[in-house]
Write a protein that holds these residues in place. Structure first.
Motif, PDB file in Angstrom:
ATOM      1  N   VAL A 204       0.732   5.489   0.211  1.00 23.96           N
ATOM      2  CA  VAL A 204      -0.029   6.480   0.581  1.00 23.96           C
ATOM      3  C   VAL A 204       0.751   7.785   0.187  1.00 23.96           C
ATOM      4  CG1 VAL A 204      -1.425   7.858   2.256  1.00 23.96           C
ATOM      5  CG2 VAL A 204      -1.313   5.307   2.355  1.00 23.96           C
TER       6      VAL A 204
ATOM      7  N   THR B  27       0.848  -1.155  -0.161  1.00 25.16           N
ATOM      8  CA  THR B  27       0.015   0.083   0.168  1.00 25.16           C
ATOM      9  C   THR B  27       1.088   1.232   0.083  1.00 25.16           C
ATOM     10  OG1 THR B  27      -1.636  -1.360   1.358  1.00 25.16           O
ATOM     11  CG2 THR B  27      -1.734   1.229   1.306  1.00 25.16           C
TER      12      THR B  27
ATOM     13  N   ASP C  69       0.889  12.001  -0.036  1.00 25.24           N
ATOM     14  CA  ASP C  69       0.170  13.342   0.555  1.00 25.24           C
ATOM     15  C   ASP C  69       0.583  14.246  -0.470  1.00 25.24           C
ATOM     16  OD1 ASP C  69      -0.752  15.366   1.647  1.00 25.24           O
ATOM     17  OD2 ASP C  69       0.669  15.415   3.366  1.00 25.24           O
TER      18      ASP C  69
ATOM     19  N   ILE D  32      -4.908  13.080  -0.500  1.00 26.84           N
ATOM     20  CA  ILE D  32      -4.186  12.002  -0.202  1.00 26.84           C
ATOM     21  C   ILE D  32      -4.569  11.123  -1.014  1.00 26.84           C
ATOM     22  CG2 ILE D  32      -4.022  10.108   1.718  1.00 26.84           C
ATOM     23  CD1 ILE D  32      -2.899  12.682   2.498  1.00 26.84           C
TER      24      ILE D  32
ATOM     25  N   ARG E  90      -4.129   7.218  -2.350  1.00 26.32           N
ATOM     26  CA  ARG E  90      -3.911   5.822  -1.457  1.00 26.32           C
ATOM     27  C   ARG E  90      -4.448   4.627  -2.838  1.00 26.32           C
ATOM     28  NH1 ARG E  90      -4.432   3.142   3.580  1.00 26.32           N
ATOM     29  NH2 ARG E  90      -5.102   0.955   3.132  1.00 26.32           N
ATOM     30  N   ARG E  91      -3.032   3.936  -3.033  1.00 31.48           N
ATOM     31  CA  ARG E  91      -3.136   2.895  -3.936  1.00 31.48           C
ATOM     32  C   ARG E  91      -2.654   1.910  -3.666  1.00 31.48           C
ATOM     33  NH1 ARG E  91      -6.384   5.974  -5.428  1.00 31.48           N
ATOM     34  NH2 ARG E  91      -6.506   6.911  -7.602  1.00 31.48           N
ATOM     35  N   GLU E  92      -2.834   0.509  -3.941  1.00 32.74           N
ATOM     36  CA  GLU E  92      -2.357  -0.719  -3.291  1.00 32.74           C
ATOM     37  C   GLU E  92      -2.321  -1.874  -4.552  1.00 32.74           C
ATOM     38  OE1 GLU E  92      -4.724  -1.751  -0.091  1.00 32.74           O
ATOM     39  OE2 GLU E  92      -6.178  -2.815  -1.180  1.00 32.74           O
TER      40      GLU E  92
END
Length: 139
Positions: free
Chosen positions: A106, A104, A108, A127, A129-131
């Motif tokens: 994250v 994951t 900013d 923010i 967020r990718r996984e």
């Protein structure tokens, strides 16, 4: 006097300036919105790429600690080749169990220069967020 007044209303001088004054601000906001959201999508794609690279590298690890170390190293190496992402704004988390490895990322984006324009248009999320998940069981 009547003819002068009539000539004033039929005159088209300055009509382009008036039309631009009405349409220009909307056009400029639309252009800024395109730049902000286009840049945000570029950043989001970069973050997804980092997650995929980290997950691919983590597969080679034997235990949880080695997988996390390999993923972080791959993310660090990949981010040094990008121009849009700030390495200081990236957080990496690696979770590994018997069946899968999950990396994951994250990011900013609140301090990114492109986001300075987001005060003028509706802002995308600050923010990102990718996984990426890779299964390890062979099924």
């Amino acid at each position: 006097m009547h003819t002068r007044h009539g000539r004033f209303w039929r005159s088209e001088r300055g009509s382009a300036a008036v039309e631009f004054a009405l349409v220009g601000p909307l056009f400029i906001l639309l252009l800024l919105g395109s730049v902000v959201y286009g840049g945000w999508m570029w950043m989001a794609q970069g973050v997804q790429h980092l997650a995929a690279e980290g997950a691919r590298a983590a597969v080679a690890g034997i235990d949880v600690n080695e997988r996390a170390s390999l993923a972080r190293s791959a993310v660090s190496n990949s981010i040094s080749g990008t121009t849009i992402l700030d390495p200081e704004a990236v957080q990496v988390a690696v979770a590994s169990d018997v069946g899968a490895i999950r990396v994951t990322i994250v990011y900013d984006a609140s301090e990114h220069p492109l986001m300075a324009f987001s005060r003028l248009v509706p802002s995308p999320p600050q923010i990102i967020r990718r996984e990426a998940i890779i299964r390890t069981g062979g099924y």
